[in-house]
Design an enzyme around this catalytic site. Structure first.
Site, PDB file in Angstrom:
ATOM      1  N   GLN A 184       1.504  13.946  22.812  1.00  0.00           N
ATOM      2  CA  GLN A 184       2.590  14.378  24.022  1.00  0.00           C
ATOM      3  C   GLN A 184       3.559  13.286  24.078  1.00  0.00           C
ATOM      4  O   GLN A 184       4.455  13.727  24.847  1.00  0.00           O
ATOM      5  CB  GLN A 184       1.569  14.435  24.954  1.00  0.00           C
ATOM      6  CG  GLN A 184       0.757  15.746  25.082  1.00  0.00           C
ATOM      7  CD  GLN A 184       1.535  16.948  25.309  1.00  0.00           C
ATOM      8  OE1 GLN A 184       2.700  17.098  25.615  1.00  0.00           O
ATOM      9  NE2 GLN A 184       1.068  18.066  24.893  1.00  0.00           N
ATOM     10  N   ALA A 205       4.192  18.675  15.492  1.00  0.00           N
ATOM     11  CA  ALA A 205       5.816  19.318  15.461  1.00  0.00           C
ATOM     12  C   ALA A 205       5.944  20.030  16.647  1.00  0.00           C
ATOM     13  O   ALA A 205       7.162  19.972  17.209  1.00  0.00           O
ATOM     14  CB  ALA A 205       5.982  20.014  14.258  1.00  0.00           C
ATOM     15  N   THR A 242      -1.298  23.060  -0.983  1.00  0.00           N
ATOM     16  CA  THR A 242      -0.150  23.036  -1.028  1.00  0.00           C
ATOM     17  C   THR A 242       0.620  23.111   0.377  1.00  0.00           C
ATOM     18  O   THR A 242      -0.114  23.509   1.365  1.00  0.00           O
ATOM     19  CB  THR A 242       0.291  24.470  -1.640  1.00  0.00           C
ATOM     20  OG1 THR A 242      -0.433  24.476  -2.708  1.00  0.00           O
ATOM     21  CG2 THR A 242       1.746  24.840  -1.652  1.00  0.00           C
ATOM     22  N   CYS A 330      -9.964  28.520  31.764  1.00  0.00           N
ATOM     23  CA  CYS A 330     -10.950  29.652  31.997  1.00  0.00           C
ATOM     24  C   CYS A 330     -12.031  29.690  30.902  1.00  0.00           C
ATOM     25  O   CYS A 330     -11.469  30.198  29.451  1.00  0.00           O
ATOM     26  CB  CYS A 330     -10.066  30.866  32.209  1.00  0.00           C
ATOM     27  SG  CYS A 330     -11.142  32.385  32.713  1.00  0.00           S
TER      28      CYS A 330
HETATM   29  N1  PLP Z   1      -3.342  16.177  21.325  1.00  0.00           N
HETATM   30  C1  PLP Z   1      -2.940  16.397  22.465  1.00  0.00           C
HETATM   31  C2  PLP Z   1      -2.745  15.281  23.525  1.00  0.00           C
HETATM   32  C3  PLP Z   1      -2.232  17.719  22.728  1.00  0.00           C
HETATM   33  O1  PLP Z   1      -1.758  17.909  23.876  1.00  0.00           O
HETATM   34  C4  PLP Z   1      -2.427  18.648  21.700  1.00  0.00           C
HETATM   35  C5  PLP Z   1      -1.979  20.229  21.832  1.00  0.00           C
HETATM   36  O2  PLP Z   1      -1.931  20.507  22.930  1.00  0.00           O
HETATM   37  C6  PLP Z   1      -3.137  18.432  20.437  1.00  0.00           C
HETATM   38  C7  PLP Z   1      -3.519  16.960  20.357  1.00  0.00           C
HETATM   39  C8  PLP Z   1      -3.452  19.232  19.404  1.00  0.00           C
HETATM   40  O3  PLP Z   1      -2.192  19.503  18.596  1.00  0.00           O
HETATM   41  P1  PLP Z   1      -1.889  20.818  17.737  1.00  0.00           P
HETATM   42  O4  PLP Z   1      -1.757  22.030  18.789  1.00  0.00           O
HETATM   43  O5  PLP Z   1      -0.760  20.631  17.038  1.00  0.00           O
HETATM   44  O6  PLP Z   1      -3.275  21.172  17.106  1.00  0.00           O
END
Ligand code: PLP
Length: 389
Positions: A184, A205, A242, A330
């Protein structure tokens, strides 16, 4: 009909047009980056260019950037006893904070009994003295047992920025290895893996306006990694399979744009977020803004108005053309307060009222106006809830 207002960037930031264009071009080009022919070499070139772009955003050496299928995979790759020199499934401890993303909370390849949770303050920031005490206890009770620490740089629900450098210094003093989930934080605050203090970080990404399904585990130096996927020699044998060429290309472009715009966007979004919170508080003096006293991501506001129900508000806002999210999950038809708010000591009734609004590159002033207008209709003092009551 007016366009929808998307205020859920912490879930997924819409792809920037430049990213979409680059992804489409890469999809059209095709080619396997492991092939030696021209098409393969072209695909390889695209990946390596993107690796440079992502490395530049994160202050990393491109050789230490490992592409994965997202933040979750990067986290799970890092969270392995082998990362701290133990045998697979061997004796090692993993220390995490109480507010980590589920992909860290699940502990990766550590056994559940080897996970150790550190509390946070009421403002949603890791409790540094409690963390130091935990590290001290682990060191004195089992000095030879390796320890991996995993803390997030910024929380996805509240936006609270964590004291990662301070925690990493304490952890290193105790001989631990440090992983930081920067999913984040990347693209929202300046992030440099060479100065942050963590030994490795995860980034995704789609949180920085790139495509979904691609991320990175970034190392601060050339250190061993316990691959989650084995087989092929891709990513220097640290992640077989890949590569997602088009996704990686999009990630590179998104990283480049995020780096260029970081300061301007943080300032602009901070002003919009602050205006939203001021208006909210003027209308609802009893509104609680979570982590308000902590350093926070400029784009995030997580709040609750006592008496509101996030579930109902979310549906009403969605019908009004506005996408936000709730600070509650939920599961099996039952609304559970988020583990983050729970760890902050927020009571059940307030936690199920929590709404998260998160802004990004495409957010306009008028989006905030539209949210405020819609919120005033669906909030406890607004007509929608009154008529439904
Ligand atoms: N870590 C944090 C703090 C996240 O907010 C998120 C996704 O919400 C993730 C990890 C997981 O990332 P991804 O959605 O690319 O698997």
């Amino acid at each position: 009909m007016s366009a929808r207002v998307y205020l859920d960037y912490n879930a997924t930031a819409p792809m920037r047009p430049e990213v979409r264009e680059a992804v489409c071009e890469a999809l059209a080009a095709g080619g396997n980056p492991s092939s030696v022919h021209d098409e393969g070499r072209h695909a390889r070139g695209l990946i390596e260019a993107a690796r440079e772009q992502v490395a530049t955003l994160l202050g990393a050496d491109p050789a230490n950037v490992i592409f994965t299928s997202g933040g979750t995979e990067a986290n799970v790759t890092a969270l392995a006893p082998e990362t701290v020199g133990a045998e697979p499934g061997g004796a090692a401890t993993c220390v995490i904070s109480a507010i980590e993303h589920p992909s860290v909370r699940a502990g990766g390849r550590f056994q559940a009994e080897d996970l150790c949770h550190v509390p946070v303050t009421g403002d949603g920031v890791v409790d540094v003295p409690a963390f130091a005490a935990e590290m001290e206890t682990l060191k004195s009770e089992a000095p030879d047992r390796p320890v991996l620490v995993s803390v997030m740089v910024a929380n996805n629900e509240t936006g609270a920025i964590q004291p990662v450098s301070e925690l990493a210094a304490i952890a290193h003093e105790a001989g631990a290895v440090v992983h930081a989930d920067a999913v984040q934080a990347a693209g929202k605050v300046a992030l440099d893996v060479s100065t942050l203090g963590a030994d490795m970080i995860s980034v995704s990404a789609h949180k920085i306006a790139g495509p979904t399904g691609v991320g990175v585990l970034v190392l601060d130096a050339d250190r061993p990694v316990a691959p989650l996927l084995t087989g092929g020699g891709q990513e220097r044998r640290r992640r077989a399979g890949t590569e997602n060429v088009a996704g990686i290309v999009g990630f590179g472009v998104a990283a480049d744009l995020a780096r260029r715009d970081l300061e301007t966007q943080a300032k602009r979004l901070g002003e919009l977020r602050d205006r939203l919170e001021r208006t909210l508080k003027a209308a609802h003096p009893d509104a609680i803004i979570f982590a308000e006293g902590a350093p926070r991501l400029a784009n995030t506001s997580c709040f609750a108005v006592p008496g509101a129900k996030a579930e109902t508000a979310l549906i009403a806002l969605d019908l009004a053309g506005i996408a936000v999210s709730a600070g509650a999950a939920c599961s099996s038809g039952k609304v559970e307060p988020s583990h983050v708010l729970e760890a902050m000591g927020v009571g059940h009734d307030l936690a199920v009222a929590a709404i998260r609004v998160s802004l990004g590159w495409g957010t306009r002033d008028s989006d905030i106006d539209q949210f405020i207008a819609a919120w005033s209709r669906v909030s406890p003092s607004g007509t929608a809830e009154r008529s439904a009551a």
